[in-house]
Design a protein around this motif. Structure first.
Motif, PDB file in Angstrom:
ATOM      1  N   PRO A 117      32.329  22.294  -4.156  1.00 38.67           N
ATOM      2  CA  PRO A 117      32.440  22.965  -5.604  1.00 38.67           C
ATOM      3  C   PRO A 117      33.857  24.006  -5.301  1.00 38.67           C
ATOM      4  O   PRO A 117      34.387  23.978  -6.521  1.00 38.67           O
ATOM      5  CB  PRO A 117      31.245  24.029  -5.515  1.00 38.67           C
TER       6      PRO A 117
ATOM      7  N   GLU B  55      25.859  24.570  -9.435  1.00 43.78           N
ATOM      8  CA  GLU B  55      27.235  25.332  -9.038  1.00 43.78           C
ATOM      9  C   GLU B  55      27.903  25.834 -10.201  1.00 43.78           C
ATOM     10  O   GLU B  55      28.934  26.252 -10.166  1.00 43.78           O
ATOM     11  CB  GLU B  55      27.982  24.206  -8.204  1.00 43.78           C
TER      12      GLU B  55
ATOM     13  N   GLN C 135      29.154  24.006 -12.606  1.00 47.89           N
ATOM     14  CA  GLN C 135      30.348  23.225 -13.028  1.00 47.89           C
ATOM     15  C   GLN C 135      29.963  21.987 -13.942  1.00 47.89           C
ATOM     16  O   GLN C 135      28.622  21.966 -14.051  1.00 47.89           O
ATOM     17  CB  GLN C 135      31.026  22.680 -11.806  1.00 47.89           C
TER      18      GLN C 135
END
Length: 359
Positions: A50, A73, A75
């Motif tokens: 990440p 995460e 994302q």
């Protein structure tokens, strides 16, 4: 055939005595004849960093698994891969390898590019059964063949993907979708162009004539989104009064645009890629039963009566049309491109065992 490792995949290709029809999650039908081979056994995330915004994943990994890992995460993948199941009536599981093989890209393409623009590395097995690696885990210049970009959208005709690497992005904190009502196709194209060329970072623009709605999306931090949405509404005032959708409706609308839900109903479905400024004329020529414009008008979905030869209706234009339901009908290649394609296939698949891939 369902190989569980890259080595098994290479062995199958080396031993093939005829064409191999490759599928990922079986969500899209492709015109390929041969022995069936699925990459669904090549599944799993092999590397996810990440902090480096880097993801490496096996080709048969379900999209849902990837999206869940990224969401945990904060994302996401930059592009928005389409789920073909609703449009095509299939029941498979969308995979990342299928998205790459078809270069599937959603509404955000107008700002972040296609699937291939986020792809930074590939591993694949060519038609001789050789394992080939290109690219890596960081964005960098390449020399020689840029196989990463070449494999994206090649539909499995140059090699069978076993692993892909992506640069990912932080997920947006929030989004705002502004809706304009009652615009004609020509007015909608002008409104979308106004938004997309504004300084307010519009990252998606679509129009559904049947719904009488034109949508423009902004993403980012809450304060920034609120400011830009207000300024964009002022810019669009010349086209009518805008309505800001709530988050649930915004997500629903763009999921529907991504998956071409407006194409529901009997008949053949075509994708037309063209200049946005040409969209009104092409829609008029198509005489379609249903229409959806994405990418500010650069992508036109149309549903027509079964068996309609749409290209004859459209005539000559700067772009191409592909039938995606009612039998896959890829656009004809100009002679120079056809010669280049044939040369590449002769290099990567001299025995002619790669019949093509589905998603």
């Amino acid at each position: 055939m369902r190989p569980e490792t890259e080595a098994e995949l290479a062995e199958i290709v080396r031993g093939a005595n005829g064409p191999l029809a490759v599928q990922g999650g079986a969500t899209r039908h492709m015109p390929a004849e041969g022995d069936g081979l699925t990459t669904a056994g090549l599944s799993g995330i092999t590397l996810y960093e990440p902090g480096a915004l880097t993801l490496v994943v096996r080709a048969g990994t379900p999209m849902a698994e990837i999206e869940a890992a990224l969401e945990a995460e904060g994302q996401r993948l930059p592009f928005e891969p389409m789920d073909h199941r609703g449009l095509l009536g299939t029941e498979g599981v969308p995979t990342i390898g299928g998205a790459v093989a078809l270069n599937v890209s959603g509404p955000r393409r107008v700002t972040v590019g296609a699937c291939r623009d986020s792809l930074i590395g590939v591993r694949f097995v060519d038609g001789e059964g050789r394992v080939v690696k290109n690219g890596g885990r960081v964005m960098k210049n390449v020399t020689g063949y840029d196989l990463v970009k070449l494999l994206a959208g090649s539909r499995g005709r140059l090699g069978i993907l076993s692993e892909v690497s992506f640069k990912v992005l932080p997920a947006a904190a929030t989004e705002a979708t502004l809706r304009l009502d009652g615009l004609s196709v020509a007015e909608a194209v002008r409104a979308m162009a106004s938004g997309l060329t504004s300084p307010f970072e519009v990252n998606a623009a679509a129009h559904d004539p049947a719904a009488g709605a034109t949508w423009l999306r902004i993403e980012g931090l809450a304060g920034s989104v609120d400011y830009r949405a207000g300024e964009l509404a002022g810019r669009l005032a010349a086209f009518g009064t805008t309505t800001r959708l709530d988050l649930a409706d915004s997500a629903r609308i763009w999921r529907g645009v991504r998956d071409a839900e407006a194409m529901a109903g009997p008949g053949d479905v075509w994708r037309i890629h063209a200049r946005p400024s040409h969209a009104p004329e092409l829609v008029a020529r198509a005489g379609a039963e249903a229409v959806l414009l994405d990418w500010g008008g650069g992508l036109i979905w149309v549903r027509v009566a079964e068996g309609t030869e749409l290209r004859a209706r459209l005539g000559s234009f700067d772009g191409h049309a592909t039938r995606v339901r009612g039998g896959v009908d890829l656009p004809p290649e100009v002679p120079a491109i056809a010669a280049l394609t044939a040369g590449l296939r002769a290099k990567f698949d001299p025995r002619g065992v790669l019949a093509g891939a589905g998603a």
